[in-house]
Scaffold this motif. Structure first.
Motif, short mmCIF file in Angstrom:
data_model
loop_
_atom_site.label_atom_id
_atom_site.label_comp_id
_atom_site.label_asym_id
_atom_site.label_seq_id
_atom_site.Cartn_x
_atom_site.Cartn_y
_atom_site.Cartn_z
N ILE A 176 0.84 -1.21 0.00
CA ILE A 176 0.00 0.00 0.00
C ILE A 176 0.87 1.25 0.00
O ILE A 176 0.59 2.23 -0.71
N TRP A 177 1.94 1.25 0.81
CA TRP A 177 2.85 2.39 0.89
C TRP A 177 3.53 2.64 -0.46
O TRP A 177 3.67 3.79 -0.90
N THR A 178 3.95 1.56 -1.12
CA THR A 178 4.58 1.69 -2.43
C THR A 178 3.59 2.22 -3.46
O THR A 178 3.92 3.08 -4.29
N ALA A 179 2.35 1.71 -3.41
CA ALA A 179 1.31 2.19 -4.33
C ALA A 179 1.04 3.67 -4.12
O ALA A 179 0.90 4.44 -5.09
N LEU A 180 0.99 4.09 -2.87
CA LEU A 180 0.78 5.51 -2.56
C LEU A 180 1.93 6.36 -3.08
O LEU A 180 1.72 7.45 -3.64
N PHE A 181 3.15 5.86 -2.91
CA PHE A 181 4.32 6.59 -3.41
C PHE A 181 4.24 6.77 -4.93
O PHE A 181 4.55 7.85 -5.45
N LEU A 182 3.81 5.72 -5.65
CA LEU A 182 3.72 5.81 -7.11
C LEU A 182 2.67 6.83 -7.54
O LEU A 182 2.86 7.56 -8.51
N VAL A 183 1.55 6.88 -6.81
CA VAL A 183 0.52 7.88 -7.12
C VAL A 183 1.08 9.29 -6.93
O VAL A 183 0.91 10.17 -7.78
N ILE A 184 1.74 9.51 -5.80
CA ILE A 184 2.32 10.82 -5.51
C ILE A 184 3.39 11.19 -6.54
O ILE A 184 3.47 12.33 -7.02
N GLU A 185 4.21 10.20 -6.90
CA GLU A 185 5.30 10.45 -7.84
C GLU A 185 4.77 10.83 -9.22
O GLU A 185 5.18 11.85 -9.80
N TYR A 186 3.84 10.07 -9.76
CA TYR A 186 3.40 10.29 -11.14
C TYR A 186 2.45 11.47 -11.28
O TYR A 186 2.47 12.15 -12.31
N THR A 187 1.61 11.72 -10.28
CA THR A 187 0.73 12.89 -10.36
C THR A 187 1.46 14.16 -9.94
O THR A 187 0.97 15.27 -10.19
N GLY A 188 2.62 14.01 -9.32
CA GLY A 188 3.37 15.17 -8.84
C GLY A 188 3.79 16.11 -9.96
O GLY A 188 3.86 17.33 -9.75
N PHE A 189 4.08 15.56 -11.15
CA PHE A 189 4.48 16.42 -12.27
C PHE A 189 3.37 17.41 -12.62
O PHE A 189 3.64 18.58 -12.92
N ILE A 190 2.12 16.95 -12.57
CA ILE A 190 0.99 17.81 -12.94
C ILE A 190 0.81 18.92 -11.92
O ILE A 190 0.68 20.10 -12.27
N PHE A 191 0.81 18.56 -10.65
CA PHE A 191 0.57 19.55 -9.60
C PHE A 191 1.71 20.56 -9.52
O PHE A 191 1.48 21.74 -9.27
N ALA A 192 2.93 20.11 -9.73
CA ALA A 192 4.07 21.03 -9.71
C ALA A 192 4.00 22.00 -10.89
O ALA A 192 4.28 23.19 -10.75
N ARG A 193 3.59 21.49 -12.05
CA ARG A 193 3.50 22.33 -13.24
C ARG A 193 2.42 23.39 -13.09
O ARG A 193 2.55 24.51 -13.62
N PHE A 204 -6.40 15.85 -3.43
CA PHE A 204 -6.82 15.16 -4.66
C PHE A 204 -6.84 13.65 -4.43
O PHE A 204 -7.80 12.96 -4.81
N ILE A 205 -5.79 13.13 -3.81
CA ILE A 205 -5.69 11.68 -3.57
C ILE A 205 -6.70 11.25 -2.52
O ILE A 205 -7.35 10.19 -2.66
N ARG A 206 -6.85 12.04 -1.47
CA ARG A 206 -7.76 11.68 -0.38
C ARG A 206 -9.21 11.63 -0.86
O ARG A 206 -9.99 10.78 -0.43
N LEU A 213 -5.66 4.27 -5.07
CA LEU A 213 -5.08 2.98 -4.71
C LEU A 213 -5.02 2.06 -5.93
O LEU A 213 -4.02 1.37 -6.15
N GLY A 214 -6.09 2.07 -6.73
CA GLY A 214 -6.10 1.27 -7.94
C GLY A 214 -5.01 1.68 -8.91
O GLY A 214 -4.32 0.84 -9.50
N PHE A 215 -4.82 3.00 -9.07
CA PHE A 215 -3.77 3.49 -9.96
C PHE A 215 -2.39 3.04 -9.49
O PHE A 215 -1.57 2.59 -10.27
N GLY A 216 -2.14 3.19 -8.18
CA GLY A 216 -0.84 2.79 -7.64
C GLY A 216 -0.58 1.31 -7.79
O GLY A 216 0.53 0.89 -8.16
N LEU A 217 -1.59 0.49 -7.53
CA LEU A 217 -1.43 -0.96 -7.66
C LEU A 217 -1.28 -1.37 -9.13
O LEU A 217 -0.53 -2.30 -9.44
N GLY A 218 -1.97 -0.67 -10.03
CA GLY A 218 -1.80 -0.95 -11.45
C GLY A 218 -0.38 -0.66 -11.90
O GLY A 218 0.22 -1.45 -12.65
#
Length: 259
Positions: A176-193, A204-206, A213-218
Motif C-alpha cells: 500500500i505504501w509503495t502504491a501511494l508513493f507511485l501515485v504521488i510520484e506520477y501525479t506530482g508532475f501535474i501539480f508542480a507544473r 486530490f488523492i484523499r 489505490l487502484g492506480f498505484g497498484l496498477g
C-alpha cells in the motif's frame, strides 16, 4: 469525478495500462518515452554489471565455509540468499537512479500529454536555461519523495519484529505504501507544473482514495511484468495525466465529470 468505489478502483487500476494504447495512438509522444527508456536501459545494464561484480568480489567472500557436511548445505543456502539480496539491492538502486535521471523528461512527457488532452497550445519557446532550472527543481523534489518513501519502508520494517502477524502486516502495508508513493510520484508532475501545493495533491488523492489505490497498484503490477518494467515510468506518467484530467474535466472544459 472518479468515485471512491470498486468502480473507481477499477478505473484507477486501468489508467497505466490504457496509457500504452494512448501512446501508440499519439506517436509524437514516443520521443519523450524513448529517451527515459534508453536512460533506464543504460542504468539497468550498469546495475547488473556492478551487481555481478559486487557479488563475485565481495558477497561470496563473506559466506562462511567449513569441512563438515552441514557447512556445504549452509554454504549453498547462504549463497542463494546472497544472490536474492544482491539482486533486490541493485534493482532498487536501478529504480531510484533511473527515475531520478529520467524525471525532467517525464515532466515533458506529462506536459505534452496534458496539452493533447486539453487541446491547449503551448506558445512558450524552449529555453535551455529554463529546462535546466526546472530539471534541478524536479530532481530535488524527487529526492525528497524518495527519501520519504525509504523512511516509511524502514519504519514498516519494525513490524517484522512482531511474531506471526508481523510479516503479513509488513507485506500488506509495504505494498500500500509503495502504491501511494507511485501515485504521488506520477501525479506530482501535474501539480508542480500548475504550481499547486503538496496539500492540494494530498486532497486530490484523499478525495479519490479507491481510484488512487487502484492506480498505484496498477503501476506496481507493471513493475512485475518482464520488459514492461522499462516502460512503467512513462506509462505511469501518461496514465496519471489521464487520471487527473478525467477527475477534473468539469473544471477544465466545463463538461461533466467522468465516473
Amino acid at each position: 469525478m472518479v468515485k471512491n468505489s470498486i468502480v473507481g478502483f477499477a478505473a484507477g487500476f486501468s489508467y497505466p495500462f490504457k496509457a500504452g494504447r494512448y501512446l501508440l495512438a499519439n506517436p509524437g509522444l514516443i520521443l519523450y518515452v524513448l529517451i527515459p527508456f534508453l536512460i533506464n536501459t543504460v542504468v539497468f545494464a550498469g546495475a547488473v554489471w556492478f551487481g555481478l561484480d559486487f557479488f563475485e568480489e565481495t558477497v561470496t567472500t563473506m559466506i562462511p565455509q567449513g569441512d563438515a557436511w552441514y557447512w556445504a548445505f549452509l554454504y549453498y543456502f547462504l549463497w542463494l540468499v546472497a544472490i536474492v539480496a544482491t539482486a533486490l539491492l541493485f534493482f532498487f538502486l536501478f529504480a531510484v537512479v533511473g527515475n531520478l535521471i529520467a524525471s525532467p523528461f517525464n515532466d515533458l512527457l506529462s506536459e505534452k500529454t496534458e496539452l493533447l488532452l486539453t487541446g491547449r497550445q503551448n506558445d512558450e519557446r524552449f529555453r535551455l536555461g529554463t529546462f535546466l532550472r526546472e530539471s534541478l527543481r524536479i530532481l530535488f523534489d524527487d529526492m525528497l519523495k524518495i527519501a520519504a518513501f525509504i523512511g516509511g519502508m524502514l519504519v514498516l520494517l519494525i513490524l517484522l519484529l512482531l511474531p506471526a502477524v508481523g510479516p503479513v502486516l509488513y507485506s500488506v502495508l509495504s505494498i500500500i505504501w509503495t502504491a501511494l508513493f507511485l501515485v504521488i510520484e506520477y501525479t506530482g508532475f501535474i501539480f508542480a507544473r500548475h504550481q499547486k501545493k503538496f496539500s492540494d495533491q494530498r486532497q486530490f488523492i484523499r478525495q479519490r482514495k479507491m481510484a488512487s489505490l487502484g492506480f498505484g497498484l496498477g503501476s506496481l503490477c507493471l513493475l512485475a511484468i518482464p520488459f514492461l518494467q522499462f516502460f512503467t515510468i512513462p506509462l505511469g506518467v501518461v496514465g496519471a495525466v489521464h487520471f487527473w484530467y478525467d477527475s477534473t474535466r468539469q473544471q477544465i472544459t466545463g463538461g461533466s465529470d467522468a465516473d
